[in-house]
Write a protein that holds these residues in place. Structure first.
Motif, PDB file in Angstrom:
ATOM      1  N   PHE A 288      -9.262   3.366  -7.032  1.00  0.00           N
ATOM      2  CA  PHE A 288      -8.344   4.138  -7.875  1.00  0.00           C
ATOM      3  C   PHE A 288      -7.598   5.189  -6.978  1.00  0.00           C
ATOM      4  O   PHE A 288      -8.048   5.258  -5.913  1.00  0.00           O
ATOM      5  CB  PHE A 288      -9.165   4.783  -8.835  1.00  0.00           C
ATOM      6  N   CYS A 289      -6.469   5.705  -7.416  1.00  0.00           N
ATOM      7  CA  CYS A 289      -5.830   6.586  -6.817  1.00  0.00           C
ATOM      8  C   CYS A 289      -5.542   7.690  -7.450  1.00  0.00           C
ATOM      9  O   CYS A 289      -5.532   7.538  -8.747  1.00  0.00           O
ATOM     10  CB  CYS A 289      -4.277   5.882  -6.545  1.00  0.00           C
ATOM     11  N   MET A 290      -5.394   8.809  -6.576  1.00  0.00           N
ATOM     12  CA  MET A 290      -5.368  10.274  -7.216  1.00  0.00           C
ATOM     13  C   MET A 290      -3.974  10.790  -6.397  1.00  0.00           C
ATOM     14  O   MET A 290      -3.955  10.867  -5.428  1.00  0.00           O
ATOM     15  CB  MET A 290      -6.709  10.927  -7.132  1.00  0.00           C
ATOM     16  N   ASN A 291      -3.069  11.413  -7.315  1.00  0.00           N
ATOM     17  CA  ASN A 291      -2.033  12.276  -7.088  1.00  0.00           C
ATOM     18  C   ASN A 291      -2.330  13.604  -7.164  1.00  0.00           C
ATOM     19  O   ASN A 291      -2.716  14.095  -8.352  1.00  0.00           O
ATOM     20  CB  ASN A 291      -0.716  11.633  -7.737  1.00  0.00           C
ATOM     21  N   ILE A 292      -2.002  14.480  -6.193  1.00  0.00           N
ATOM     22  CA  ILE A 292      -2.410  16.082  -6.487  1.00  0.00           C
ATOM     23  C   ILE A 292      -1.082  16.808  -6.131  1.00  0.00           C
ATOM     24  O   ILE A 292      -0.610  16.644  -4.899  1.00  0.00           O
ATOM     25  CB  ILE A 292      -3.343  16.528  -5.568  1.00  0.00           C
ATOM     26  N   HIS A 293      -0.780  17.748  -7.122  1.00  0.00           N
ATOM     27  CA  HIS A 293       0.270  18.544  -6.775  1.00  0.00           C
ATOM     28  C   HIS A 293       0.098  19.744  -6.012  1.00  0.00           C
ATOM     29  O   HIS A 293      -1.086  20.320  -6.242  1.00  0.00           O
ATOM     30  CB  HIS A 293       0.995  18.884  -8.345  1.00  0.00           C
ATOM     31  N   ILE A 294       0.773  19.948  -4.999  1.00  0.00           N
ATOM     32  CA  ILE A 294       0.708  21.214  -4.137  1.00  0.00           C
ATOM     33  C   ILE A 294       1.875  21.892  -4.191  1.00  0.00           C
ATOM     34  O   ILE A 294       2.941  21.504  -4.195  1.00  0.00           O
ATOM     35  CB  ILE A 294       0.162  20.939  -2.655  1.00  0.00           C
ATOM     36  N   SER A 295       1.704  23.185  -4.024  1.00  0.00           N
ATOM     37  CA  SER A 295       2.893  24.296  -4.040  1.00  0.00           C
ATOM     38  C   SER A 295       3.963  24.042  -2.857  1.00  0.00           C
ATOM     39  O   SER A 295       3.458  23.550  -2.027  1.00  0.00           O
ATOM     40  CB  SER A 295       2.519  25.709  -4.196  1.00  0.00           C
ATOM     41  N   MET A 296       4.984  24.535  -2.868  1.00  0.00           N
ATOM     42  CA  MET A 296       5.939  24.508  -1.649  1.00  0.00           C
ATOM     43  C   MET A 296       5.297  25.090  -0.763  1.00  0.00           C
ATOM     44  O   MET A 296       5.513  24.825   0.515  1.00  0.00           O
ATOM     45  CB  MET A 296       7.204  24.936  -2.183  1.00  0.00           C
TER      46      MET A 296
END
Length: 509
Positions: A288-296
């Motif tokens: 499975f795939c996970m996409n993680i948001h990170i700050s600029m």
């Protein structure tokens, strides 16, 4: 490893509280003990166990840089004790004292050997820090020089005073002005915990700067903690260099292979199957795939990115994490992970929440043919989840799939131009005559055409409900036995519900 007089004397005092000690050197130069025999010359940097009758006063004054442990009554009464000499009452057996010293050296040798093995192994930085507890009896943190906490001793998870630091993954170190903390250990008081701490700045081969912090929590800091921390820092540096090494040939790293497939629209994942085989990732395994948001701000600090990826890979066995565009992408091989998708996600949820990171999760899939599609699925789950469920740290695609589908229905046409004209007719009729036929129909459909359940949900009598349904069928001539008609009406109800929720009006109708 060699230890100092201060370390050895402090440990001996725990076993022999009645012993008397002269001034003790801080230098880490002592080697394992010998029994002293009368008339022999002293070697360099040794610990000698002796009976007082085998030594003269001249021997005690001129023993060099050795530590002399003397058992006997006469020396016990001398004041002050000689430097580098520790006296014990005659009731102490020299053989027992010798064995105690050996065990102290064994403790530090075992620690040093364990640190070497861990630094060269595939274990995590946390294993290295936890393995040092018997030496320091205090927790240790490793951070970047700008304060991002990379890893820390497990002991800190149980201590309330550190929860603010761990929650934000940020520690503030105020170095003493004029001190060079890249070559020596420095002291500071933490502004959050008010603890007296030690720290040392180190660099890896790529010139990334890190900080090793020893926290005064469960035991008062000792003078020799500075030397031991400096010794530990060598192994931490070695492990950091291993984490941050850059491969010259990007084709031979799993993260580069995956990122190349996702970035290159013309690359055929099936043709890459042999390359995946070199990493023991096979077509019949589940992923499975996970996409993680990170700050600029985090995106601009490659050290932070690297360690978020390493932490996730440490938490989720069988995973590969890397930066792609503006997010961190993680592919997990569930065959090697040994857990279900839900269980694998749970192992990293706490870290995501503590680090203020939000993630989107794809469905489980097999093989490499649709790698990019499931990557996009996780990205959609992340983006839609952040809009629709801003308080959730993890959003699965199944949580937003219907909303995503409805959104696709109205990308080019307004909802009123997509919806069933029959349902819109009922809605207009209700507005004009203050009836509730549209809500009645939608409730009936969502209750899977169960009249009793629908009537109960609408708080009306069953006969009233049946009357309304008969009138509805006369007005719009719908065939509720037709599955396509049912699906169209259900989608219409959902689209109009979404339209009302977002505040759009139906004035154009």
């Amino acid at each position: 490893m060699r230890i100092s007089m201060q370390i050895l004397s402090d440990r001996l005092r725990q076993n022999y509280p009645e012993c008397r000690m002269g001034e003790m050197s801080e230098e880490m130069n002592l080697k394992r003990p010998l029994f002293y025999q009368s008339g022999n010359d002293f070697r360099k940097n040794k610990v000698y166990v002796a009976r007082e009758n085998d030594l003269t006063e001249s021997d005690l004054r001129n023993h060099g840089d050795n530590l002399v442990l003397v058992v006997g009554r006469k020396l016990w009464s001398w004041e002050p004790p000689f430097a580098g000499v520790c006296s014990f009452p005659e009731g102490v057996h020299p053989e027992e004292l010798f064995n105690t010293v050996q065990r102290i050296f064994d403790t530090y040798d075992a620690w040093d050997e364990r640190m070497q093995n861990l630094a060269l192994s595939e274990r995590t930085l946390k294993n290295l820090l936890d393995g040092s507890h018997r030496i320091f009896h205090n927790p240790i943190m490793v951070s970047t020089t700008d304060g991002f906490v990379i890893d820390y001793s497990s002991l800190m998870d149980t201590m309330p005073e550190f929860q603010e630091i761990l929650q934000h993954n940020q520690v503030t170190v105020c170095a003493e002005e004029g001190r060079d903390c890249t070559s020596e250990v420095c002291h500071y008081q933490d502004p959050v915990t008010q603890k007296n701490n030690l720290f040392l700045d180190i660099y890896d081969k790529n010139r990334n700067a890190y900080r090793v912090i020893l926290v005064e929590a469960t035991r008062k800091l000792k003078i020799y903690d500075e030397y031991l921390l400096f010794h530990l820092a060598k192994y931490i540096q070695q492990m950091l260099e291993k984490y941050t090494v850059l491969q010259a040939d990007i084709s031979y790293t799993l993260d580069r292979l995956l990122s190349n497939i996702l970035a290159d629209g013309n690359m055929d994942p099936l043709s890459m199957a042999p390359r995946f085989e070199t990493f023991h990732w096979k077509a019949d395994h589940s992923y499975f795939c996970m996409n993680i948001h990170i700050s600029m701000l985090d995106r601009q600090n490659l050290t932070v990115i690297r360690f978020i990826c390493n932490r996730i890979e440490g938490l989720i066995k069988g995973s590969c994490a890397f930066l792609l565009d503006e997010n961190i992408v993680v592919f997990v091989n569930l065959r090697y992970n040994g857990k279900s998708l839900d269980e694998a996600v749970q192992t990293v949820e706490g870290f995501l929440q503590d680090s203020y990171l939000k993630a989107g999760i794809s469905y489980e899939f097999t093989g490499f043919q649709s790698l990019k599609q499931y990557y996009l699925q996780s990205k959609v789950a992340l983006e839609e989840g952040m809009k629709r469920y801003p308080l959730r740290w993890v959003v699965r695609f199944e949580d937003i799939a219907l909303d995503y589908l409805l959104g696709k229905c109205t990308e080019q046409l307004k909802p009123v131009l997509v919806c069933s004209p029959a349902a819109l007719l009922l809605k207009d009729y209700d507005r004009e005559h203050r009836t509730e036929y549209y809500d009645t129909l939608c409730t009936y459909l969502t209750c899977q055409m169960n009249a009793v359940k629908a009537a109960k949900k609408l708080f009306i009598h069953r006969s009233t409900f049946l009357y309304r349904m008969a009138h509805i069928k006369e007005m719009i001539h719908i065939d509720l036995e037709n599955p396509d008609q049912l699906l169209y009406l259900l989608l219409t109800c959902k689209l109009l519900e979404q339209e009302e929720r977002t505040g759009e009006s139906g004035e154009d109708r």
